[in-house]
Enzyme design. Structure first.
Site, PDB file in Angstrom:
ATOM      1  N   ASP A  72      -9.014  -8.297   5.287  1.00 12.19           N
ATOM      2  CA  ASP A  72      -7.984  -7.956   5.835  1.00 12.19           C
ATOM      3  C   ASP A  72      -7.635  -8.488   7.172  1.00 12.19           C
ATOM      4  O   ASP A  72      -8.478  -9.086   7.852  1.00 12.19           O
ATOM      5  CB  ASP A  72      -8.113  -6.404   5.881  1.00 12.19           C
ATOM      6  CG  ASP A  72      -6.598  -5.848   6.367  1.00 12.19           C
ATOM      7  OD1 ASP A  72      -5.466  -6.428   5.994  1.00 12.19           O
ATOM      8  OD2 ASP A  72      -6.494  -4.574   6.968  1.00 12.19           O
TER       9      ASP A  72
ATOM     10  N   HIS B   6       0.621  -5.266  -3.075  1.00 11.65           N
ATOM     11  CA  HIS B   6       0.828  -4.911  -1.598  1.00 11.65           C
ATOM     12  C   HIS B   6       1.135  -5.772  -0.690  1.00 11.65           C
ATOM     13  O   HIS B   6       2.159  -5.676   0.019  1.00 11.65           O
ATOM     14  CB  HIS B   6      -0.664  -4.386  -1.160  1.00 11.65           C
ATOM     15  CG  HIS B   6      -0.625  -3.924   0.268  1.00 11.65           C
ATOM     16  ND1 HIS B   6       0.204  -3.172   0.877  1.00 11.65           N
ATOM     17  CD2 HIS B   6      -1.374  -4.627   1.426  1.00 11.65           C
ATOM     18  CE1 HIS B   6       0.004  -2.850   2.072  1.00 11.65           C
ATOM     19  NE2 HIS B   6      -0.835  -3.792   2.584  1.00 11.65           N
TER      20      HIS B   6
HETATM   21 FE1  N7H Z   1      -1.604  -3.925   4.457  1.00  9.16          FE
HETATM   22  N1  N7H Z   1      -6.112  -3.686   2.417  1.00  9.16           N
HETATM   23  O1  N7H Z   1      -6.959  -3.865   3.353  1.00  9.16           O
HETATM   24  O2  N7H Z   1      -6.280  -3.555   1.177  1.00  9.16           O
HETATM   25  N2  N7H Z   1      -3.010  -5.176   3.831  1.00  9.16           N
HETATM   26  N3  N7H Z   1      -3.047  -2.598   4.211  1.00  9.16           N
HETATM   27  N4  N7H Z   1      -0.293  -2.634   5.538  1.00  9.16           N
HETATM   28  N5  N7H Z   1      -0.532  -5.425   4.896  1.00  9.16           N
HETATM   29  C1  N7H Z   1      -2.665  -6.730   3.674  1.00  9.16           C
HETATM   30  O3  N7H Z   1      -3.074 -10.446   4.634  1.00  9.16           O
HETATM   31  C2  N7H Z   1      -4.148  -2.349   3.594  1.00  9.16           C
HETATM   32  C3  N7H Z   1      -0.409  -1.229   5.330  1.00  9.16           C
HETATM   33  C4  N7H Z   1       1.000  -5.354   5.387  1.00  9.16           C
HETATM   34  O4  N7H Z   1       1.975 -11.407   5.300  1.00  9.16           O
HETATM   35  C5  N7H Z   1      -3.974  -7.435   3.158  1.00  9.16           C
HETATM   36  O5  N7H Z   1      -4.322  -9.803   6.098  1.00  9.16           O
HETATM   37  C6  N7H Z   1      -4.814  -1.115   3.554  1.00  9.16           C
HETATM   38  C7  N7H Z   1       0.632  -0.545   5.929  1.00  9.16           C
HETATM   39  C8  N7H Z   1       1.412  -6.716   5.621  1.00  9.16           C
HETATM   40  O6  N7H Z   1       1.191 -11.730   3.235  1.00  9.16           O
HETATM   41  C9  N7H Z   1      -4.796  -6.313   2.707  1.00  9.16           C
HETATM   42  C10 N7H Z   1      -4.008  -0.274   4.190  1.00  9.16           C
HETATM   43  C11 N7H Z   1       1.486  -1.584   6.100  1.00  9.16           C
HETATM   44  C12 N7H Z   1       0.543  -7.601   5.501  1.00  9.16           C
HETATM   45  C13 N7H Z   1      -4.306  -4.995   3.295  1.00  9.16           C
HETATM   46  C14 N7H Z   1      -2.804  -0.935   4.691  1.00  9.16           C
HETATM   47  C15 N7H Z   1       0.962  -3.028   5.678  1.00  9.16           C
HETATM   48  C16 N7H Z   1      -0.543  -6.744   4.877  1.00  9.16           C
HETATM   49  C17 N7H Z   1      -4.145  -8.808   2.978  1.00  9.16           C
HETATM   50  C18 N7H Z   1      -4.053   1.111   4.553  1.00  9.16           C
HETATM   51  C19 N7H Z   1       3.024  -1.731   6.803  1.00  9.16           C
HETATM   52  C20 N7H Z   1       0.589  -9.157   5.472  1.00  9.16           C
HETATM   53  C21 N7H Z   1      -4.844  -9.464   3.906  1.00  9.16           C
HETATM   54  C22 N7H Z   1      -5.058   1.763   4.286  1.00  9.16           C
HETATM   55  C23 N7H Z   1       3.798  -0.494   6.239  1.00  9.16           C
HETATM   56  C24 N7H Z   1       1.256  -9.570   4.117  1.00  9.16           C
HETATM   57  C25 N7H Z   1      -4.030  -9.773   5.033  1.00  9.16           C
HETATM   58  C26 N7H Z   1       1.515 -11.067   4.073  1.00  9.16           C
HETATM   59  C27 N7H Z   1      -1.706  -7.162   4.178  1.00  9.16           C
HETATM   60  C28 N7H Z   1      -4.746  -3.876   3.069  1.00  9.16           C
HETATM   61  C29 N7H Z   1      -1.647  -0.686   5.095  1.00  9.16           C
HETATM   62  C30 N7H Z   1       1.508  -4.218   5.882  1.00  9.16           C
HETATM   63  C31 N7H Z   1      -6.073  -6.394   2.210  1.00  9.16           C
HETATM   64  C32 N7H Z   1      -6.020  -0.725   2.940  1.00  9.16           C
HETATM   65  C33 N7H Z   1       0.874   0.733   6.273  1.00  9.16           C
HETATM   66  C34 N7H Z   1       2.517  -6.906   6.588  1.00  9.16           C
END
Ligand code: N7H
EC number: 1.11.1.19
Length: 453
Positions: A168, A305
């Site tokens: 992440d 996601h």
């Molecule tokens: Fe997410 N995860 O760890 O599984 N997220 N996220 N997120 N997220 C991303 O690109 C995760 C949450 C965004 O530009 C990755 O760094 C988890 C909220 C955005 O390609 C992973 C939770 C919001 C991106 C996760 C969570 C976002 C992103 C891929 C909550 C906004 C970039 C790795 C527990 C409302 C997308 C990475 C792009 C990526 C996870 C929450 C947003 C693995 C577990 C609440 C913008």
């Protein structure tokens, strides 16, 4: 260029340490607090510039941010021009963020008593606690603790991965005037500085903010509990059935399609059926995709996601929605899944075993940034196509911005690469909001000239 000695370090580059404490406080003696803030705390605050070189990094990096009630407690009544910040997270958690209410919230977040947060980042918890004790001594009883959350990177080869097992914090946008052009990765969005920093180019209210707010940023904090055993069980139970794949591989594939990346970080848009750790480790390739396959979802589901949260080419290119960007700077919290939890496929109710993501997102406009992503994209069943469903990873069954009835399983399409129109029902929330707050992370000069006087 940007004044990097004046911008708090967490905003553009992130403090990136293995331990980070979030210490939420209430100000009980504003006069003492202000005096100490200017005389002793200010010099502890870590700037962006300090974080750029290892030699100038402090043992424990310190940032501070204030809620709207916190600014009022300090006697600041200027309008920062951000109604979402002004009202606080309690006001829009149900209407905009799909929280079912505050029943699952950490009690300290319910109400308006959180005035500010110290972010303390270091290599060890001892260092963090030493710095916290130092700050508390300096502040001499002028604050009280409301809540603390100890973030820490996961151990061993899981470092950098969150509790569902995925790498992440990789894809943040590059910021014009900050990110060196040679370091902009192929496929990475390049945004004007005003999308992150108030008063800079392309800030929606660039000329309309109080002058002292310049180079500050709004910090969205959410404590997001992750039910990892339940998530893993769901993947096993719904393992995708693919030729020449074991059920374990089918479970991994489902997880990858839910996130949009493999656990290694390799994007499924580039390697749809098998993880590719070499690709994942290659900075020039691991972000270089734009979901150009917009028809049959054989590469990446519309509901994944990362596709929900940053639709890239789906909306006409990575820079077409320049305001809809956040910089994420969160860190996991809580212990590893225990054997007992693994055996029962369910998260323990023991509070000391709670785990999740201490979610941090920066932007200059909370409505255009975090709220837009959460409400218009993540929780919208019809984004980016009718019938897509809410985000299978972080979406909840109590959502209210979609068309499904609340408290029924969320219906998500596109997860099966064999049949894009088939749907999967997800009856459980993998992520539970424990609440949070909106903060303003001011420039160091604002602390010196306005907040401490
Ligand atoms: Fe997410 N995860 O760890 O599984 N997220 N996220 N997120 N997220 C991303 O690109 C995760 C949450 C965004 O530009 C990755 O760094 C988890 C909220 C955005 O390609 C992973 C939770 C919001 C991106 C996760 C969570 C976002 C992103 C891929 C909550 C906004 C970039 C790795 C527990 C409302 C997308 C990475 C792009 C990526 C996870 C929450 C947003 C693995 C577990 C609440 C913008």
């Amino acid at each position: 260029g940007l004044n990097l000695t004046d911008i708090q370090g967490d905003i553009l580059i992130g403090m990136k340490k293995n331990k980070e404490l979030f210490f939420f406080f209430s100000i009980t003696d504003a006069a003492t607090f202000k005096a100490k803030l200017g005389s002793d705390i200010l010099e502890l605050i870590t700037s962006t510039n300090q974080l750029l070189a290892v030699a100038t990094q402090p043992i424990t990096a310190v940032n501070v941010a204030f809620s709207s009630t916190g600014l009022k407690a300090l006697g600041i009544t200027d309008d920062l021009k951000d109604p979402v910040f002004e009202a606080g997270m309690l006001s829009n958690a149900v209407s905009d963020l799909s929280d079912p209410g505050t029943g699952n919230w950490v009690p300290g977040f319910v109400g308006t008593s959180v005035h500010g947060v110290f972010l303390l980042a270091s290599d060890t918890i001892d260092n963090v606690n030493t710095e916290l004790a130092n700050i508390q001594t300096i502040l001499n009883g002028s604050i009280t603790e409301i809540h603390r959350l100890q973030g820490e990177a996961r151990p061993g080869d899981q470092q950098g991965h969150e509790h569902f097992g995925f790498m992440d914090g990789i894809s943040n946008p590059a910021v014009d005037g900050f990110t060196p052009p040679a370091e902009i990765r192929p496929g990475q969005a390049l945004i004007p500085p005003g999308i992150m920093l108030l008063g800079e180019a392309n800030d929606t209210f660039q000329n309309d903010r109080p002058p002292w707010a310049k180079d500050g940023s709004f910090l969205v904090f959410r404590q997001m509990q992750q039910r990892a055993p339940e998530f893993n069980k769901f993947l096993q139970d719904h393992a995708l059935n693919m030729p020449n794949m074991t059920s374990e591989q089918g479970a991994d594939l489902l997880g990858a399609r839910i996130v949009g990346r493999w656990k290694s970080d390799a994007p499924i848009d580039l390697t749809p059926l098998v993880d590719d750790p070499v690709l994942a480790a290659d900075n020039q390739r691991n972000n270089n995709f734009d979901f150009s396959d917009a028809t049959n979802q054989t590469r990446c589901p519309f509901s994944a996601h990362i596709r929900k949260a940053n639709p890239r080419g789906d909306l006409g290119g990575i820079n077409k929605f320049p305001n809809q960007h956040i910089i994420r700077a969160g860190i996991p919290y809580g212990p590893e899944v225990t054997d007992a939890e693994k055996a029962s496929n369910s998260s323990s109710t023991d509070p000391s075993l709670e785990r999740g993501l201490a979610f941090v997102a920066y932007q200059s406009n909370i409505q255009n940034g975090f709220v837009f992503l959460q409400k218009n994209w993540v929780d919208n069943t019809n984004f980016f196509r009718p019938g897509t469903g809410v985000d299978p990873l972080i979406g909840t069954n109590s959502r209210n911005s979609g068309t499904d009835a609340p408290n029924t399983p969320r219906v998500v399409s596109g997860l099966d690469p064999n049949n894009a129109t088939s749907t999967i029902e997800i009856g459980i929330d993998f992520v539970v909001s424990r609440g949070g707050e909106y903060f303003f992370s001011p420039s160091l000069s604002a602390i010196r000239t306005v907040l401490s006087v």
